[in-house]
Design a protein around this motif. Structure first.
Motif, PDB file in Angstrom:
ATOM      1  N   PRO A   1       0.953  -1.168  -0.039  1.00  0.00           N
ATOM      2  CA  PRO A   1       0.089  -0.042   0.164  1.00  0.00           C
ATOM      3  C   PRO A   1       1.014   1.269   0.142  1.00  0.00           C
ATOM      4  O   PRO A   1       0.395   2.198  -0.405  1.00  0.00           O
ATOM      5  N   ILE A   2       2.003   1.169   0.618  1.00  0.00           N
ATOM      6  CA  ILE A   2       2.789   2.334   0.542  1.00  0.00           C
ATOM      7  C   ILE A   2       3.296   2.781  -0.850  1.00  0.00           C
ATOM      8  O   ILE A   2       3.354   3.889  -1.310  1.00  0.00           O
ATOM      9  N   ALA A   3       3.549   1.779  -1.702  1.00  0.00           N
ATOM     10  CA  ALA A   3       4.123   1.815  -2.862  1.00  0.00           C
ATOM     11  C   ALA A   3       2.802   2.138  -3.798  1.00  0.00           C
ATOM     12  O   ALA A   3       2.884   3.165  -4.703  1.00  0.00           O
ATOM     13  N   LEU A   4       1.603   1.819  -3.528  1.00  0.00           N
ATOM     14  CA  LEU A   4       0.454   2.072  -4.260  1.00  0.00           C
ATOM     15  C   LEU A   4       0.074   3.600  -3.958  1.00  0.00           C
ATOM     16  O   LEU A   4      -0.218   4.400  -4.996  1.00  0.00           O
ATOM     17  N   TYR A   5       0.377   4.001  -2.760  1.00  0.00           N
ATOM     18  CA  TYR A   5       0.223   5.484  -2.380  1.00  0.00           C
ATOM     19  C   TYR A   5       1.211   6.440  -2.925  1.00  0.00           C
ATOM     20  O   TYR A   5       0.794   7.685  -3.681  1.00  0.00           O
TER      21      TYR A   5
ATOM     22  N   VAL B   1       9.104  -4.769   4.087  1.00  0.00           N
ATOM     23  CA  VAL B   1       7.615  -4.515   3.914  1.00  0.00           C
ATOM     24  C   VAL B   1       7.418  -4.791   2.272  1.00  0.00           C
ATOM     25  O   VAL B   1       6.206  -5.309   1.884  1.00  0.00           O
ATOM     26  N   GLN B   2       8.462  -4.264   1.443  1.00  0.00           N
ATOM     27  CA  GLN B   2       8.348  -4.671   0.245  1.00  0.00           C
ATOM     28  C   GLN B   2       8.725  -6.060  -0.211  1.00  0.00           C
ATOM     29  O   GLN B   2       7.819  -6.838  -0.939  1.00  0.00           O
TER      30      GLN B   2
ATOM     31  N   TYR C   1       1.554  -0.404   9.916  1.00  0.00           N
ATOM     32  CA  TYR C   1       0.215  -0.116  10.256  1.00  0.00           C
ATOM     33  C   TYR C   1       0.115   1.329   9.445  1.00  0.00           C
ATOM     34  O   TYR C   1      -1.223   1.636   8.982  1.00  0.00           O
ATOM     35  N   ALA C   2       1.092   1.803   8.633  1.00  0.00           N
ATOM     36  CA  ALA C   2       1.059   2.868   7.542  1.00  0.00           C
ATOM     37  C   ALA C   2       0.150   2.048   6.509  1.00  0.00           C
ATOM     38  O   ALA C   2      -0.850   2.703   5.894  1.00  0.00           O
ATOM     39  N   CYS C   3       0.596   0.744   6.084  1.00  0.00           N
ATOM     40  CA  CYS C   3      -0.066   0.191   5.076  1.00  0.00           C
ATOM     41  C   CYS C   3      -1.686  -0.119   5.304  1.00  0.00           C
ATOM     42  O   CYS C   3      -2.374   0.006   4.596  1.00  0.00           O
ATOM     43  N   TYR C   4      -1.733  -0.486   6.699  1.00  0.00           N
ATOM     44  CA  TYR C   4      -2.954  -0.437   7.323  1.00  0.00           C
ATOM     45  C   TYR C   4      -3.861   0.440   7.186  1.00  0.00           C
ATOM     46  O   TYR C   4      -5.126   0.458   6.476  1.00  0.00           O
ATOM     47  N   THR C   5      -3.356   1.694   7.439  1.00  0.00           N
ATOM     48  CA  THR C   5      -4.197   2.946   7.473  1.00  0.00           C
ATOM     49  C   THR C   5      -4.554   3.346   6.107  1.00  0.00           C
ATOM     50  O   THR C   5      -5.626   3.773   5.555  1.00  0.00           O
TER      51      THR C   5
ATOM     52  N   ASP D   1      -7.710  -2.140   5.819  1.00  0.00           N
ATOM     53  CA  ASP D   1      -7.645  -3.602   6.154  1.00  0.00           C
ATOM     54  C   ASP D   1      -6.107  -4.465   6.016  1.00  0.00           C
ATOM     55  O   ASP D   1      -5.285  -3.603   5.521  1.00  0.00           O
ATOM     56  N   TRP D   2      -6.362  -5.701   6.200  1.00  0.00           N
ATOM     57  CA  TRP D   2      -4.936  -6.291   6.135  1.00  0.00           C
ATOM     58  C   TRP D   2      -4.936  -7.303   4.920  1.00  0.00           C
ATOM     59  O   TRP D   2      -4.392  -8.219   4.810  1.00  0.00           O
ATOM     60  N   GLN D   3      -5.753  -7.021   3.769  1.00  0.00           N
ATOM     61  CA  GLN D   3      -6.151  -7.754   2.858  1.00  0.00           C
ATOM     62  C   GLN D   3      -4.597  -7.788   1.748  1.00  0.00           C
ATOM     63  O   GLN D   3      -4.423  -8.779   1.309  1.00  0.00           O
ATOM     64  N   PHE D   4      -3.832  -6.686   2.225  1.00  0.00           N
ATOM     65  CA  PHE D   4      -2.559  -6.668   1.274  1.00  0.00           C
ATOM     66  C   PHE D   4      -1.474  -8.055   1.731  1.00  0.00           C
ATOM     67  O   PHE D   4      -0.754  -8.009   0.931  1.00  0.00           O
ATOM     68  N   VAL D   5      -1.656  -8.293   2.792  1.00  0.00           N
ATOM     69  CA  VAL D   5      -0.700  -9.484   3.461  1.00  0.00           C
ATOM     70  C   VAL D   5      -0.816 -10.536   2.397  1.00  0.00           C
ATOM     71  O   VAL D   5       0.107 -11.033   2.241  1.00  0.00           O
ATOM     72  N   GLN D   6      -1.870 -10.997   2.350  1.00  0.00           N
ATOM     73  CA  GLN D   6      -1.995 -12.095   1.481  1.00  0.00           C
ATOM     74  C   GLN D   6      -1.573 -12.009   0.071  1.00  0.00           C
ATOM     75  O   GLN D   6      -0.978 -12.703  -0.473  1.00  0.00           O
ATOM     76  N   ALA D   7      -1.858 -10.730  -0.459  1.00  0.00           N
ATOM     77  CA  ALA D   7      -1.528 -10.480  -1.894  1.00  0.00           C
ATOM     78  C   ALA D   7       0.014 -10.258  -2.065  1.00  0.00           C
ATOM     79  O   ALA D   7       0.569 -10.520  -3.180  1.00  0.00           O
ATOM     80  N   VAL D   8       0.665  -9.647  -1.061  1.00  0.00           N
ATOM     81  CA  VAL D   8       2.226  -9.230  -1.328  1.00  0.00           C
ATOM     82  C   VAL D   8       3.044 -10.246  -0.911  1.00  0.00           C
ATOM     83  O   VAL D   8       3.843 -10.553  -1.544  1.00  0.00           O
ATOM     84  N   TYR D   9       2.896 -10.805   0.535  1.00  0.00           N
ATOM     85  CA  TYR D   9       3.653 -11.754   0.888  1.00  0.00           C
ATOM     86  C   TYR D   9       3.325 -13.630   0.665  1.00  0.00           C
ATOM     87  O   TYR D   9       4.225 -14.210   0.173  1.00  0.00           O
ATOM     88  N   ALA D  10       1.820 -13.758   0.658  1.00  0.00           N
ATOM     89  CA  ALA D  10       1.531 -15.112   0.225  1.00  0.00           C
ATOM     90  C   ALA D  10       2.000 -15.518  -1.219  1.00  0.00           C
ATOM     91  O   ALA D  10       2.317 -16.673  -1.634  1.00  0.00           O
TER      92      ALA D  10
END
Length: 436
Positions: free
Chosen positions: A68-72, A194-195, A237-241, A245-254
């Protein structure tokens, strides 16, 4: 005079990048599988930004795998400075090279102090193996040139890959590590983790650096780990903000852990997981991921704890070789650090430290040329198949492994020779057969 030469190098490197970015070849470079992967592709980034603008979570599908940080940040650039995105990439890439230049300067000071301190323990007749003032002066310039004019980093920058920003985090990490700035070092590592979760193993050389000059080593290590966890929590937390939500965890790391996308790249995962039986998949997932992270950490840390910069460079190189979705930008970064050990190429020694340099260089050049050629034969001409392309990527990875092992063995050989002296030909043990 040296400042003008460095400035000329920077301007020339920037001109090369700008020229390619605003040429007709930029899109061709950006579409290359060696340059862009599903984790760093600018095309996927723009699609994610478009979904984000329309109120749709880009992590719902299988398109977007950035943080999400890169997205922002990319959303900000596309909305506010769409005509200057190329210049931003060039500035970030140049800044990475300059940061590595100052990293090398600080590391040369460290090497000079170490050599002056240990010179009394060196054996006689090893003067040709010692570093001199010219070496300390030239190595940072070689590092700068190796990054700015490396085709791998240039292609990564021109292709608008987010690896360019990742390289900046790595550069700040190495610079702050050698300068002893714990806060900046942990913050840079947190952004890199995080990346992609692979750089977390660099916490080991960071802890070694921070505790070397401390009388309370355990406390220093604990403070470093706590600082890193705090910075990582803030980044998460910045990514969550940003997303809510925490949906990015699955898409980025899984996707990196489970290797669900098997598009070809310069790595070793895609071909193996395409060909293997499904019931062996979990076993090989664990084997490949351990090989890319923890397998080499303990032995390298135990052997090279006296030189944490070399340890960090070795671990970075192994990550670039064995991670699930590598690209040329990852390879170009660690190769730019290798001139810091230019003294290992000493041709004046009785036995040259690095003995495979020419073979490795030829292998890297040949595989870099053969990769796009075989890809064209496979995808467009249909006169080849996946085996041909994987053979090239396997040879490319093998050349990198030989490069790293050659540097490490040369370091050990030089270290041994400085302490025990040069073994001359007549001193070597000989095995003779006797009929008695």
């Amino acid at each position: 005079m040296d400042k003008y030469k460095i400035l000329f190098q920077i301007l020339l490197a920037a001109a090369i990048r700008v020229g390619l970015i605003y040429s007709q070849y930029r899109q061709t470079i950006a579409d290359r599988v060696e340059v862009s992967t599903l984790l760093n592709s600018w095309k996927r980034m723009t699609e994610g930004v478009a979904l984000y603008r329309h109120g749709i979570s880009p992590y719902d599908g299988d398109i977007f795998h950035e943080t999400p940080i890169a997205l922002y940040l990319c959303d900000f650039m596309i909305n506010n400075i769409p005509d200057f995105i190329g210049l931003v990439y060039v500035l970030v890439d140049i800044l990475s090279g300059v940061t590595l230049y100052f990293t090398a300067k600080a590391y040369m000071v460290e090497l000079e102090e170490t050599q002056n301190r240990d010179s009394k323990t060196y054996a006689k007749g090893v003067e040709n193996l010692l570093m001199h003032q010219r070496d300390y002066k030239m190595c940072p310039k070689y590092v700068l040139a190796a990054y700015l004019f490396n085709p791998y980093t240039i292609l990564s920058c021109v292709g608008f890959t987010t690896t360019t920003f990742g390289n900046l985090c790595y550069s700040l990490l190495f610079f702050s590590m050698v300068k002893g700035n714990r806060l900046l070092c942990c913050a840079s590592l947190a952004l890199a983790v995080v990346q992609s979760f692979y750089p977390v193993i660099l916490l080991v050389p960071i802890c070694i650096y921070n505790c070397r000059n401390s009388s309370r080593r355990i406390l220093s290590i604990a403070v470093t780990i706590t600082c890193f966890i705090t910075m990582l929590s803030l980044a998460a937390y910045a990514c969550y903000t940003i997303m809510g939500d925490w949906q990015f965890v699955q898409a980025v790391y899984a996707v990196s852990l489970s290797v669900t996308d098997l598009r070809p790249n310069i790595g070793l995962f895609w071909y193996f997981f395409t060909e293997m039986f499904e019931h062996f998949r979990l076993l090989f997932i664990y084997s490949f991921q351990l090989n890319a992270t923890l397998l080499y950490l303990a032995p390298l840390a135990l052997r090279f704890h006296n030189d944490p910069m070399l340890l960090a460079t070795s671990l970075t190189a192994l990550i670039a070789i064995f991670k699930s979705y590598p690209c040329l930008g990852d390879v170009g970064f660690y190769m730019a650090l290798l001139p810091m050990w230019k003294h290992l190429f000493n041709s004046k020694a009785v036995v040259p430290d690095m003995q495979q340099s020419f073979v490795i260089l030829c292998a890297l050049v040949i595989t870099s040329v053969l990769g796009p050629t075989v890809w064209h034969l496979w995808i467009y001409s249909r006169s080849a198949n996946a085996n041909f392309y994987f053979g090239v990527t396997l040879a490319f990875a093998t050349a990198q492994i030989f490069l790293i092992t050659d540097v490490l063995f040369a370091y050990i050989k030089r270290e041994f020779t400085l302490k025990h002296g040069i073994i001359k030909e007549e001193q070597k043990a000989k095995l003779r057969l006797s009929l008695d």
